[in-house]
Scaffold this active site. Sequence first.
Site, PDB file in Angstrom:
ATOM      1  N   GLU A  74       0.876  -1.173   0.000  1.00 50.53           N
ATOM      2  CA  GLU A  74       0.000   0.000   0.000  1.00 50.53           C
ATOM      3  C   GLU A  74       0.905   1.211   0.000  1.00 50.53           C
ATOM      4  O   GLU A  74       1.680   1.402   0.937  1.00 50.53           O
ATOM      5  CB  GLU A  74      -0.903  -0.025   1.243  1.00 50.53           C
ATOM      6  CG  GLU A  74      -2.162   0.787   1.069  1.00 50.53           C
ATOM      7  CD  GLU A  74      -2.174   1.998   1.964  1.00 50.53           C
ATOM      8  OE1 GLU A  74      -1.868   3.097   1.429  1.00 50.53           O
ATOM      9  OE2 GLU A  74      -2.461   1.864   3.150  1.00 50.53           O
ATOM     10  N   CYS A 125      -1.217   9.092   3.525  1.00 56.97           N
ATOM     11  CA  CYS A 125      -1.141   8.747   2.099  1.00 56.97           C
ATOM     12  C   CYS A 125      -2.437   9.131   1.395  1.00 56.97           C
ATOM     13  O   CYS A 125      -2.458   9.344   0.195  1.00 56.97           O
ATOM     14  CB  CYS A 125      -0.773   7.289   1.887  1.00 56.97           C
ATOM     15  SG  CYS A 125      -1.632   6.176   2.946  1.00 56.97           S
TER      16      CYS A 125
END
Length: 1001
Positions: free
Chosen positions: A753, A787
């Site tokens: 990820e 993020c």
Amino acid sequence: MNAPAHPFVWLDSREQRLSDPYGEQAPVLRAHLERVTPVLRWQDAARRAAPWVQAARENPPPFWAMERLLREFPISSSEGLALMRLAEALLRVPDAQTAMALTADQLGRADFESTGGDPVARLASTALGLSSRLLGRLEPGLFSRLGARVVVAAAVRAMQLLGRQFVLGQSMGEAMRRAERMRHQGQRFSYDMLGEGARTDADALRHWASYEQALQTMSGIDTLPCEHRDGISIKLSALHPRYEDAQHRRVMHELLPRLWSLCERAARANVNLTIDAEEVDRLELSVQVLEALLLRLASAHPQWRGLGLAVQAYQSRAGELVQELIAMARRHRMRLMVRLVKGAYWDYEIKRAQELGLAGYAVYTHKPHTDLSYLGCAQLLLAAPDVIYPQFAGHNAGTIAAVLQMAQCMGRSAQAGDFELQRLHGMGEAVFREVLRERVPCRVYAPVGAHRDLLAYLVRRLLENGANSSFVHQMADPAVAMDRLLASPLRVDPAERLRAPLALFNDRRNSAGLDLTVAAQREPLERAWRQVHPPEVACASAEQAPLTVQRAHAAWPAWAAVPVQERAAVLLRAADALQDSLPEFCALLVRQGRKTWPDALAEVREAVDFLRYYAQQAQCLMAPQTLPGPTGEHNLWRLRPRGVWVCISPWNFPLAIFLGQMAAALVTGNAVVAKPAEQTPGVALRAVELLHQAGVPSGVLHMLHGPGQSVGAALVTAAQVAGVVFTGSTEVARHIQRALAAKDGPIVPLIAETGGINAMVVDSSALLEQVCDAVVQSAFRSAGQRCSALRVLMVHEAIADPLIAMIAGAAGELQVGDPSQWATDVGPLIDEPAHGRVSQALRSLDASARLLWPVQGTVEAAHCQSPVAYEISDLSQVRHEIFGPVLQVMRWGPGCALKDEIAVIEAINSLGFGLTLGLQTRIDVRARALADAAQVGNVYVNRNMIGAVVGVQPFGGQGLSGTGPKAGGPHYLPRFCTEQTISTNTSAAGGNVALLSQIDD
Ligand SMILES: Cc1cc2nc3c(=O)[nH]c(=O)nc-3n(C[C@H](O)[C@H](O)[C@H](O)COP(=O)(O)OP(=O)(O)OC[C@H]3O[C@@H](n4cnc5c(N)ncnc54)[C@H](O)[C@@H]3O)c2cc1C
């Protein structure tokens, strides 16, 4: 206009008050019942109200458009929804093209037919019906300029008609002239300047100036006592962009002087000024503000009797608050006007409690309880005539009649000036026409403002008129019998109508949060802050990596053999332990992760949710399944653990991501060697200890702290590693992928990820204030170190200038600095290298883009970066994720390089990342089409784009943003597993027993 500056000292005497706002509601209700029953027989009130309702139903007022329209088209229907969407957005859309798209979208799916009945309702629905019929006739390509403009004009007209019902005038002058014509039977007015809460100081000063001007317009007209005169209603959120508990120092130093100047003017003019009640989390603050005002007024204007505050009866604290106000007024020997309302933000309060995982709701969830609370508060107010002038606001004939009965019983007379009733302009006319025959004074709350400022208010009224539980809605429906309409609320119903916030999910407990606006709930965190320090963690060497993997591998089979229910129970125990240690972990995250308190709290809750969610998922997913097949054979399919997983996690979620990865691997029966981020080993160590204490064998779970290049790399390449789960940069994910590919032996899966260049696309139907909030939260909160954070704002040219100005103003209001301070919004970047990388990115933006606002002066705390934004002209310039509070803004629209929203999405897709996307539009088909076209993992419509909730918004991207599956989603756990099918020939031992016995049957 400059705001006056008065030095005010903040009063902290109220801090410990009302320590448990979410306590048991039943005792509070019973107390209300005890107050009310001696002074009210409900049958008498119902008997008094019934003829008013009868008359109102038989002879509705001419301006009953809203009620009629909503009865015809309930808000739950597509027409009602279209009505609300148009009411909320259409009048503010600046460009014709978007207005047409919005109208086509909403009316295209609705079927408005002309209502019978009153002229305004007929006109409005005719306009809408005509528009939607026209839409039907126009072939798609032919929603041509002329046809489309006619449709939009008709829809705009319809919305203006609706708006007119609720606004007394577009300016104070117009409103006052209209008020004069309506000033029959002793009606008084309280003018309300429409507008959204301030996001910038410029907005706040503008609102302040309009209040000042309104007061100026009203001054010197007559010499009647204050309560007989008109007044104004103000919202404190309009006077300061940060009217929030966390900013109370600024509120007391900046907002209070503005408010004081208004009070001075009102006192000198002897008009009344009432502070509206807003969201519950602001209540405490408004009480503090009120007390500070009273303290000063008591010496400066002791004769003024016009200061007022609205109290919302739907709050379970309402009775306590009323008593507090009475005591406060007595303390300062000042009379207060108290406007009792039921409350207009019910849906917001419910959502907030659920989102924050609070112990209970701050408002009643059962409508008759709100009604009972209203009457209980009314009794308290009527019993304090020495210091309180009660103002009973609302449109419910039963409630009004009950208050009048109670007042009579308590010897209070409205005619003698002991209290007054209040209603909203455009509502309750028919009932009040009857009530006023009893010569009860009534004040009309009269919104003043332009169409654009009306919209939020209009939607509130639409909701109020359209809600099934609403009195006005039921009264407009002849099918609702009188006895149901006037049913007694004088009882305490045990059954709650809504799931408690912690019982939100069917199959698992929601993580519990705290309300940080309540001092008593902040206290455990403060205590933990003083006591907790991150433990020291020794650095491992790369040589330890293969050895540790071996040890984990040796311990793995025994763990894999543990039934999944037991492994899940371990996770659930860990979740409970983490929940119990929430203050400690929050303090660790603030100290070592340099998070602000709200971010730390959200992260601990996310970690708890991961543990519970994966525990629940594992038990479902890992149960073997029998598959259908031919007779004489049994086919079983099951998931099985892979072996040793290496879990590598980042510093920006050192608890939630770290625990989430480990929990997923462990609950599916794998062993784990975890490498936490170098910056946050102390948080990680405590998390590992927590799992061990909950029952994960020490041989099954190991942690190695050390640099990624050495320890991390050695772990990835160790033999016997069965899988790697990684969250971090795309660059490191690539290194890991290559290292795994180069290994001999089995092909090892990688779950990665990584980051994203996340965009938000805003069209001109969006509400600026809502976009501004979403941008500020998504781009600047957590110092942009998520993020999911917003990196590029793509805004329609028609609203770009005002939106950029608003974001600039709002960003300038953020407090940057020490994360351990409650007031801090933007903490530091994690360390010097991170700060260096952001500074370097800013230098390159300085050369290639236009700085949108001057960067604030130096911030004292180390490694801090003030929020900053640049305007760019070409999206392909944006190549890298800048991990800090840095926003890039680009315009789109007919006059720009990217002409329309589809071109915008294509440009975003071409960047290759695919993590989060924000969409801000009121055009539903557009939102859907853009979500379809976007190659991203998480799309957020008309909200911020951070803070994905486990099991609610499974999180993870695609392309350069990661491999999937999504963390906190239904497909995450299977990736940690292998699959096995077992096919057994059940007829092998001589015959098909099952088949034969079936036939015998
Ligand atoms: C003059 C005036 C000033 C006002 N100022 C304010 C203000 O400052 N702040 C503010 O918040 N509101 C304010 N309001 C709005 C006011 O809150 C609503 O108009 C009022 O709640 C409607 O009550 P009612 O008695 O007319 O209607 P009713 O239909 O009897 O009550 C509706 C109310 O019940 C409550 N309710 C609805 N469903 C539930 C449920 N399931 N469980 C529990 N309670 C429920 C809600 O409060 C809802 O608004 C003001 C209203 C007036 C008339």
